[in-house]
Design a protein around this motif. Structure first.
Motif, mmCIF file in Angstrom:
data_model
loop_
_atom_site.group_PDB
_atom_site.id
_atom_site.type_symbol
_atom_site.label_atom_id
_atom_site.label_comp_id
_atom_site.label_asym_id
_atom_site.label_seq_id
_atom_site.Cartn_x
_atom_site.Cartn_y
_atom_site.Cartn_z
ATOM 1 N N LEU A 167 0.837 -1.206 0.000
ATOM 2 C CA LEU A 167 0.000 0.000 0.000
ATOM 3 C C LEU A 167 0.869 1.252 0.000
ATOM 4 O O LEU A 167 0.585 2.200 -0.749
ATOM 5 C CB LEU A 167 -0.922 -0.002 1.209
ATOM 6 N N TYR A 168 1.912 1.268 0.823
ATOM 7 C CA TYR A 168 2.787 2.444 0.854
ATOM 8 C C TYR A 168 3.426 2.666 -0.515
ATOM 9 O O TYR A 168 3.436 3.786 -1.028
ATOM 10 C CB TYR A 168 3.873 2.282 1.915
ATOM 11 N N TYR A 169 3.956 1.605 -1.101
ATOM 12 C CA TYR A 169 4.598 1.703 -2.413
ATOM 13 C C TYR A 169 3.620 2.241 -3.455
ATOM 14 O O TYR A 169 3.950 3.142 -4.236
ATOM 15 C CB TYR A 169 5.112 0.324 -2.836
ATOM 16 N N THR A 170 2.403 1.701 -3.464
ATOM 17 C CA THR A 170 1.413 2.086 -4.466
ATOM 18 C C THR A 170 0.956 3.516 -4.267
ATOM 19 O O THR A 170 0.772 4.264 -5.241
ATOM 20 C CB THR A 170 0.205 1.133 -4.407
ATOM 21 N N VAL A 171 0.762 3.937 -3.024
ATOM 22 C CA VAL A 171 0.353 5.313 -2.740
ATOM 23 C C VAL A 171 1.414 6.293 -3.229
ATOM 24 O O VAL A 171 1.098 7.328 -3.829
ATOM 25 C CB VAL A 171 0.090 5.497 -1.232
ATOM 26 N N SER A 207 4.075 9.311 3.816
ATOM 27 C CA SER A 207 4.987 9.574 2.698
ATOM 28 C C SER A 207 5.487 11.002 2.694
ATOM 29 O O SER A 207 6.578 11.287 2.189
ATOM 30 C CB SER A 207 4.303 9.245 1.365
ATOM 31 N N LEU A 208 4.698 11.930 3.239
ATOM 32 C CA LEU A 208 5.132 13.329 3.301
ATOM 33 C C LEU A 208 6.415 13.475 4.110
ATOM 34 O O LEU A 208 7.239 14.347 3.835
ATOM 35 C CB LEU A 208 4.031 14.202 3.916
ATOM 36 N N PHE A 209 6.599 12.613 5.087
ATOM 37 C CA PHE A 209 7.798 12.639 5.925
ATOM 38 C C PHE A 209 8.858 11.665 5.418
ATOM 39 O O PHE A 209 10.042 12.020 5.297
ATOM 40 C CB PHE A 209 7.431 12.290 7.373
ATOM 41 N N LEU A 210 8.449 10.435 5.106
ATOM 42 C CA LEU A 210 9.417 9.389 4.782
ATOM 43 C C LEU A 210 10.100 9.600 3.441
ATOM 44 O O LEU A 210 11.281 9.267 3.287
ATOM 45 C CB LEU A 210 8.732 8.022 4.807
#
Length: 217
Positions: free
Chosen positions: A46-50, A189-192
């Motif tokens: 999910l993180y990758y796709t977002v 994702s805004l931070f990472l």
């Protein structure tokens, strides 16, 4: 005129498409997380796709998600099995401390316990996004996630507060499950995505931006 109205590339239909992705990916994540042991690879995917769809504007969100999920199963299931007992213990302790926070001493103990959760929950906040973005062994995955958790402690605190509040929000009501999973990964994702490139050289940065699940392990 009609051609412009029904053009899939116009602003309206692209907005509708993103809304479908937002809700669909959230429900897809929830369904694939139901077996519990697959929650880790489902979150990494999910993180990758977002990142790919909502930050980089790529299409085919569900195809990207499924490929990333399958790719991360081999590492994600063991990582979930390692971390699952820790999370169960944390939630049990949280419920006990919260129930006993009816006195001054209970409140102090609850706050102290809450602070003590920063590192273990912080590790969780980094673990699966790192898995989704990097090809690492299981040992390297935990080492890297812990190092990021400690080195970027202010960011870790923010991520922990975000995930705790969002989890409580979903548990108290059922309907946020339609959008909270994607929202959480987008906020993360805004931070990472500002942190990850700091640990890569130029060639690795390019590879990270261009990486697709079929190019991985």
């Amino acid at each position: 005129m009609f051609r412009q109205v029904f053009d899939p590339n116009n602003l309206f239909w692209r907005f509708i498409s993103r809304c479908v992705d937002f809700v669909g990916l959230s429900l897809f994540w929830a369904a694939l997380s139901l077996p519990i042991v697959t929650a880790g690879p489902a979150t990494a995917a999910l993180y990758y796709t977002v990142v790919k769809t909502f930050r980089h504007g790529e299409d085919g969100a569900f195809g990207l998600y499924w490929k990333a999920f399958v790719q991360n199963l081999r590492r994600g299931i063991p990582a979930t099995l390692i971390f699952l007992p820790v999370m169960l213990f944390i939630f049990y302790g949280y419920s006990v401390m919260h129930a006993n926070a009816t006195s001054d001493l209970g409140v102090v103990m609850f706050v102290a316990y809450y602070v003590a959760l920063i590192l273990p929950i912080g590790l969780f906040c980094y673990l699966f996004p790192v898995m989704g973005r990097f090809d690492l062994t299981l040992k390297e995955l935990f080492q890297t996630s812990f190092a990021l958790c400690v080195r970027h402690l202010p960011t870790t605190v923010i991520l922990v507060l975000l995930i705790v509040e969002l989890v409580i929000f979903v548990l108290e009501r059922w309907w946020p499950i339609f959008f909270v999973p994607v929202l959480a990964m987008l906020l993360f994702s805004l931070f990472l995505e500002r942190i990850f490139p700091k640990y890569l050289n130029e060639e690795e940065r390019a590879a990270l931006e261009d990486r697709h699940p079929e190019d991985g392990e």
